[in-house]
Design an enzyme around this catalytic site. Structure first.
Site, PDB file in Angstrom:
ATOM      1  N   GLU A 130      -0.652  -2.257   5.170  1.00  0.00           N
ATOM      2  CA  GLU A 130       0.300  -2.174   6.299  1.00  0.00           C
ATOM      3  C   GLU A 130       0.195  -0.831   6.984  1.00  0.00           C
ATOM      4  O   GLU A 130       0.315  -0.741   8.204  1.00  0.00           O
ATOM      5  CB  GLU A 130       1.734  -2.400   5.800  1.00  0.00           C
ATOM      6  CG  GLU A 130       2.777  -2.477   6.911  1.00  0.00           C
ATOM      7  CD  GLU A 130       3.212  -1.123   7.456  1.00  0.00           C
ATOM      8  OE1 GLU A 130       3.589  -1.044   8.636  1.00  0.00           O
ATOM      9  OE2 GLU A 130       3.171  -0.126   6.708  1.00  0.00           O
ATOM     10  N   ASP A 168       0.805  -1.229   0.000  1.00  0.00           N
ATOM     11  CA  ASP A 168       0.000   0.000   0.000  1.00  0.00           C
ATOM     12  C   ASP A 168       0.839   1.280   0.000  1.00  0.00           C
ATOM     13  O   ASP A 168       2.007   1.293   0.369  1.00  0.00           O
ATOM     14  CB  ASP A 168      -0.990   0.018   1.171  1.00  0.00           C
ATOM     15  CG  ASP A 168      -0.345  -0.211   2.529  1.00  0.00           C
ATOM     16  OD1 ASP A 168       0.726  -0.849   2.589  1.00  0.00           O
ATOM     17  OD2 ASP A 168      -0.905   0.248   3.538  1.00  0.00           O
TER      18      ASP A 168
HETATM   19 ZN    ZN Z   1       4.935   3.519   6.250  1.00  0.00          ZN
HETATM   20 ZN    ZN Z   2       6.393   1.034   5.278  1.00  0.00          ZN
END
Ligand code: ZN
Ligand code: ZN
Length: 420
Positions: free
Chosen positions: A149, A82
């Site tokens: 994440e 991401d």
């Molecule tokens: Zn990051």
């Molecule tokens: Zn990262």
């Protein structure tokens, strides 16, 4: 003696142009957490092309590829996919001009400002090296591509969506992050390496009234201010002097006009720690102080405290670290260094923890070594080398891709090479 990793990496030159092109393409097309549809599609296609058994759509946009190469250990390597709502200011020809829609429905600029595009390119390059030369290694390799994440829930979303049923259970799990180090350098450490983190949204209630008549209300501004001040006592007075913890109030919002005392205030908090006991201690202290200050103010209603963005402690296995860091030193010489403990956080370890596997998470560099060393000497690292999430955080593409593919391949071969 030529190692199995060196044999695989002798073909790296052939793979660099294809993966540089992929990296620049991913960099131009960043996607927000849990919206990584394009990236996941590219990853799944490439893994299938290479002969991996692919399961996609795990935990939303998560992808895993499994390559069975006979009897031997099972090793999982993870990359996150991401990007962030940041407007890129790198000035590079492949800079992102993309925009997206965030969870609140707002249009935001998008940028791979944490280097996850580089993580994807490196893991796919390693995946190709292993797929195209299976003579020197044996076992099962799992390439895992994780969504979301940046909001701390992507790893858990894959676990909750049946990851354990989609893959063989790994004997060891590996992950890596590109950071503000020289691009020829890899750094690792045993034990706690990255902090656990929690965020909280705290809403406290007063009773709104006219600015000239404070006695007839309960001032939410004074209440929120008292909380901010009192929270500083947690780290200063409740943690032991050698106990690491951070309590940050990143946002405080209340009121709209000078002569109106507002009836509500909202605070956004962020906590960091290196062990679970401290993590619980910080959370409990925050809740105690918020409730007690509300009581002290005569708040008409209890506060609402919502915990969000939970990141686990990254606590590297000493055994895995001993093996992999020895291989890093053998391959990289004095460019394999000890990692400083980071106050940053990662949700990678949610995956090995759920699967019962020991793990190692290390970092490597993405910036010009000469510039880096000069800045380190002059004490100007923070103003010279951009930190992760900065609008100028873009690794030097080719050398960073080479090093990141090498570190991952060396670490994988620590377990998968024949005869180890
Ligand atoms: Zn990051
Ligand atoms: Zn990262």
């Amino acid at each position: 003696m030529v190692t199995a990793a060196q044999t695989l990496l002798s073909r790296l030159d052939d793979l660099v142009p294809r993966h540089l092109e992929l990296y620049e393409d991913l960099h131009r097309h960043p996607e927000l957490s849990h919206q990584e549809h394009r990236t996941a599609g590219i990853v799944a296609d490439r893994l299938r092309e290479l002969g991996y058994e692919v399961t996609d759509g795990i935990g939303g946009t998560g992808v895993v590829g499994v390559l069975d190469n006979g009897d031997g250990p099972t090793v999982l390597a993870r990359a996150d996919m991401d990007a962030l709502p940041v407007r890129e200011e790198s000035g590079l020809p492949y800079a992102s001009t993309a925009t997206g829609t965030d969870a609140e429905g707002d249009e935001v600029p998008l940028m791979h400002a944490c280097g996850h595009d580089m993580h994807v390119a490196c893991l796919l390059a390693s995946a190709q090296l292993l797929a195209e030369d299976r003579g020197g290694w044996a076992g099962t390799f799992i390439a895992l591509f994780q969504p979301a994440e940046e909001i701390g829930i992507g790893a858990t979303s894959m676990v909750d969506d049946g990851l354990a049923q989609a893959i063989p259970i790994p004997d060891v799990a590996l992950g890596q992050h590109v950071m503000g180090l020289p691009h020829d350098t890899v750094a690792s450490r045993p034990g706690p390496a990255m902090s656990a983190a929690d965020s909280a949204r705290v809403t406290v209630h007063g009773r709104g009234t006219h600015g000239s008549m404070p006695h007839s209300g309960v001032d939410a501004v004074l209440l929120a201010s008292s909380i901010v001040v009192r929270l500083q006592g947690i780290v200063a007075r409740e943690l032991a002097p050698d106990q690491f913890g951070v309590v940050t109030v990143g946002s405080i919002r209340a009121g709209s006009k000078s002569n109106v005392i507002p009836g509500e205030a909202t605070l956004l908090l962020n906590l960091r720690s290196y062990d679970d006991a401290t993590r619980s201690q910080l959370r409990e202290a925050v809740e105690r102080i918020v409730r007690a200050e509300c009581e002290a103010s005569g708040s008409p209603r209890p506060p609402e405290i919502t915990w969000t963005d939970p990141f686990p402690l990254t606590d590297n296995s000493p055994e895995v670290h001993a093996r992999v860091s020895a291989a890093f030193t053998e391959h990289f010489g004095d460019r394999a260094i000890a990692m400083d403990r980071s106050t940053g956080s990662e949700d990678f370890s949610d995956i090995p923890r759920a699967l019962g596997a020991p793990y190692l998470y290390w970092v490597w560099g993405g910036f010009d070594p000469e510039t880096w060393h000069r800045a380190a000497e002059e004490g100007t690292l923070h103003s010279t080398i951009p930190g992760n999430h900065a609008s100028t955080f873009v690794p030097v593409a080719e050398p960073t891709l080479r090093t990141g593919t090498s570190t991952m391949t060396v670490a994988l071969m620590t377990y998968l090479a024949k005869g180890v």
